[in-house]
Enzyme design. Structure first.
Site, PDB file in Angstrom:
ATOM      1  N   LEU A   1     -10.617  20.924 -14.391  1.00 14.18           N
ATOM      2  CA  LEU A   1     -10.222  21.905 -13.368  1.00 14.18           C
ATOM      3  C   LEU A   1      -8.700  21.976 -13.395  1.00 14.18           C
ATOM      4  CD1 LEU A   1     -11.255  21.713  -9.584  1.00 14.18           C
ATOM      5  CD2 LEU A   1      -8.872  21.438 -10.231  1.00 14.18           C
ATOM      6  N   ASN A   2      -8.149  23.226 -13.314  1.00 20.26           N
ATOM      7  CA  ASN A   2      -6.726  23.305 -12.970  1.00 20.26           C
ATOM      8  C   ASN A   2      -6.512  24.305 -11.850  1.00 20.26           C
ATOM      9  OD1 ASN A   2      -7.137  24.763 -15.600  1.00 20.26           O
ATOM     10  ND2 ASN A   2      -4.991  25.255 -15.463  1.00 20.26           N
ATOM     11  N   ASP A   3      -5.597  25.226 -11.963  1.00 14.21           N
ATOM     12  CA  ASP A   3      -5.137  26.020 -10.819  1.00 14.21           C
ATOM     13  C   ASP A   3      -6.241  26.582  -9.913  1.00 14.21           C
ATOM     14  OD1 ASP A   3      -3.282  25.798 -12.846  1.00 14.21           O
ATOM     15  OD2 ASP A   3      -2.765  27.904 -12.891  1.00 14.21           O
TER      16      ASP A   3
ATOM     17  N   TYR B   1      -7.060  33.490 -17.557  1.00 13.10           N
ATOM     18  CA  TYR B   1      -6.014  32.675 -16.942  1.00 13.10           C
ATOM     19  C   TYR B   1      -5.857  33.004 -15.453  1.00 13.10           C
ATOM     20  CZ  TYR B   1      -4.372  30.135 -21.082  1.00 13.10           C
ATOM     21  OH  TYR B   1      -4.252  29.265 -22.130  1.00 13.10           O
TER      22      TYR B   1
ATOM     23  N   GLU C   1       5.889  29.315 -13.536  1.00 12.63           N
ATOM     24  CA  GLU C   1       4.471  29.674 -13.472  1.00 12.63           C
ATOM     25  C   GLU C   1       4.028  29.925 -12.020  1.00 12.63           C
ATOM     26  OE1 GLU C   1       2.260  27.780 -17.235  1.00 12.63           O
ATOM     27  OE2 GLU C   1       2.598  26.314 -15.667  1.00 12.63           O
TER      28      GLU C   1
HETATM   29  C1  FRU Z   1      -0.668  26.669 -14.704  1.00  9.48           C
HETATM   30  C2  FRU Z   1      -1.152  27.510 -15.858  1.00  9.48           C
HETATM   31  C3  FRU Z   1      -0.991  28.993 -15.575  1.00  9.48           C
HETATM   32  C4  FRU Z   1      -2.055  29.618 -16.461  1.00  9.48           C
HETATM   33  C5  FRU Z   1      -3.167  28.609 -16.339  1.00  9.48           C
HETATM   34  C6  FRU Z   1      -4.014  28.465 -17.578  1.00  9.48           C
HETATM   35  O1  FRU Z   1      -1.259  25.430 -14.648  1.00  9.48           O
HETATM   36  O2  FRU Z   1      -0.510  27.158 -17.063  1.00  9.48           O
HETATM   37  O3  FRU Z   1       0.315  29.478 -15.816  1.00  9.48           O
HETATM   38  O4  FRU Z   1      -2.431  30.883 -16.009  1.00  9.48           O
HETATM   39  O5  FRU Z   1      -2.559  27.362 -16.050  1.00  9.48           O
HETATM   40  O6  FRU Z   1      -5.065  27.576 -17.359  1.00  9.48           O
END
Ligand code: FRU
Length: 493
Positions: free
Chosen positions: A46-48, A107, A223
């Site tokens: 998981l990220n953003d 993204y 970002e």
């Molecule tokens: C931030 C990021 C965003 C990008 C996404 C890709 O963590 O690098 O800039 O849209 O993660 O997973």
């Protein structure tokens, strides 16, 4: 960590056989570090947080997701809905990399309401045969039945002249009847920048230009930007990459912070105070904000950072989101408090009142692995106070407060398993006022510390053993008079 080939990273979940996925799920479910009241990936990484919105009585919370392992591979959006931002219902992938524009990842992006419908604007990540990056901005609309229809082609096909293909993370906002999108960009000199676009019909987007800030040389990429009005101020958030550490500041690999000021949307001039980090712990990045049913500004972040190996990587999963936080500006300063509705999770209240001194004291009859602990500092003559949580015979997660420096230091060096590639073992922050209150949220493998009713937050992942359940207080010299209130928390979202 096993090395993942490019083919493995860009494998689509739809092309993986069911048995592989079941095995992975079984492995993840056996992890001793699974959280109980945080959003975490079903499997994989998981990220953003993405697409946060309160729409027609329901909250939508998605996150960046690579399902097949704990690496940054082909990204999907995994979606949850909620009625209260406390309990969440999982719905699986809502945006998939299924067009040529987002073939290498759906993204980050945001949600907005237009003509009574929910829309998402996000970045399509595409790599050509030479592996060159192409970023475009896409829109998708949610139909009545919850299915998603992407617009046939990007609404912004590429970055403008003068910028590189690091061009992403549109955050849509509305002023009067106009829709705007603030975007992360990098100029040809490899400096982070913010761009603003506008539209009257959500199909035709026009570049208004680059936002003029006081920051010219401040990292190579900014970002996940965000913009909103709060309590009469304009606030911008962004995540600069490439800053040098500066004493206690900017100690993580990438930063995430805010600027408060005055934004003139006609001239694109943002007259602002200095950039301040949103969180002073080890694990926080890429937050996004939205308004809740009462119009309150809420922030949710990713409790993790890129390019770091976490102990759960071996178990086929990594990371979680933070708990939601309520934002306000009071006396010109941003405050972040835990979302009020989280009180619904409280049960088993226990309290204790008393002095602690240099002989480690157990002020409190309790212990635990998932709880909220409120510590009111009623009188403090101690040079330094040590609050130790998740202690066992061999481990301890320490929050220290130094009175003279008015500084809170979080130390996870003895907290159990540790993420790799992280500089230093402590994170510190000087408070604005003497320590009066700590409100701490502990889950199986994380800790979120709110100091002085929203003045500072420190969020970190910790990986203690299962027997690390103790809570201890002591001082260096002198004594402190404390009121403890502890609630068990459990949710299983
Ligand atoms: C931030 C990021 C965003 C990008 C996404 C890709 O963590 O690098 O800039 O849209 O993660 O997973």
């Amino acid at each position: 960590m096993t090395d993942w080939t490019r083919e493995e990273r860009y494998r689509r979940i739809e092309d993986v056989d069911v048995a592989f996925f079941k095995d992975l799920k079984r492995k993840v479910d056996q992890s001793k570090f699974r959280q109980t009241f945080h959003i975490q990936p079903e499997t994989g990484l998981l990220n953003d947080p993405n697409g946060l919105i309160y729409y027609k009585g329901t909250y939508y919370v998605s996150h960046q997701w690579f399902p097949l392992g704990a690496v940054h591979g082909l990204k999907y959006w995994y979606n949850y809905t909620s009625k209260d931002l406390v309990s969440f219902e999982p719905h699986g992938p809502i945006l998939k990399p299924d067009t040529k524009y987002d073939s290498h990842g759906v993204y980050s992006g945001s949600a907005f309401e237009y003509n009574d419908h929910l829309y998402y604007m996000y970045t399509g990540n595409h790599r050509d045969s030479d592996w060159n990056r192409h970023s475009s901005q896409m829109i998708a609309r949610m139909a009545e039945d919850g299915t998603i229809e992407k617009f046939p082609k990007p609404v912004i096909s590429q970055q403008p002249e003068g910028y590189t293909s690091h061009f992403r993370d549109p955050k849509v906002f509305k002023i009067d009847d106009r829709y705007y999108a603030i975007l992360a960009a990098q100029n040809n000199e490899e400096q982070g920048r913010l761009l603003l676009y506008a539209t009257d019909d959500i199909v035709n987007w026009k570049l208004l230009g680059e936002i003029k800030t006081h920051l010219t040389n401040f990292g190579y990429m900014w970002e996940c930007p965000d913009y909103f009005k709060l309590d009469g101020y304009d606030v911008m958030l962004m995540c600069p990459q490439g800053l040098e550490a500066d004493n206690d500041k900017y100690r993580n690999i990438y930063q995430s912070g805010y600027m408060i000021g005055d934004f003139d949307i006609d001239t694109l001039t943002f007259d602002h105070q200095s950039f301040i980090e949103l969180d002073r712990g080890f694990d926080f990045y890429a937050p996004q904000t939205f308004t809740d049913e009462n119009g309150q500004r809420i922030l949710i972040g990713w409790m993790g950072l890129p390019e770091i190996e976490y102990p759960t990587d071996q178990e086929g999963w990594a990371h979680c989101l933070t708990i939601p936080r309520e934002l306000t500006i009071e006396d010109g300063k941003l405050k972040q408090r835990p979302y009020k509705a989280l009180e619904k999770l409280r049960h088993n209240k226990e309290t204790a009142l008393g002095y602690a001194n240099k002989f480690t004291r157990k002020l409190h009859p309790y212990e635990g692995k998932q709880y909220e602990l409120i510590i009111d500092v009623l009188e403090n003559d101690a040079t330094e106070i040590y609050f130790e949580l998740r202690t066992s015979k061999t481990t301890s997660t320490v929050i220290a407060y130094n009175k003279e420096e008015n500084k809170v230091t979080f130390d996870r060096s003895e907290s159990g398993l540790l993420p790799a590639n992280v500089e230093d073992m402590t994170r510190s922050t000087v408070l604005d006022t003497p320590l009066k209150k700590l409100q701490i949220f502990v889950d199986t493998s994380s800790i979120e510390i709110f100091c002085n009713d929203g003045e500072r937050v420190l969020s970190s992942r910790i990986f203690p053993s299962e027997d690390a359940i103790g809570i201890k207080t002591s001082t260096e010299t002198g004594q402190v008079y404390l009121q403890f209130t502890k609630y068990d928390l459990r949710n299983d979202i």
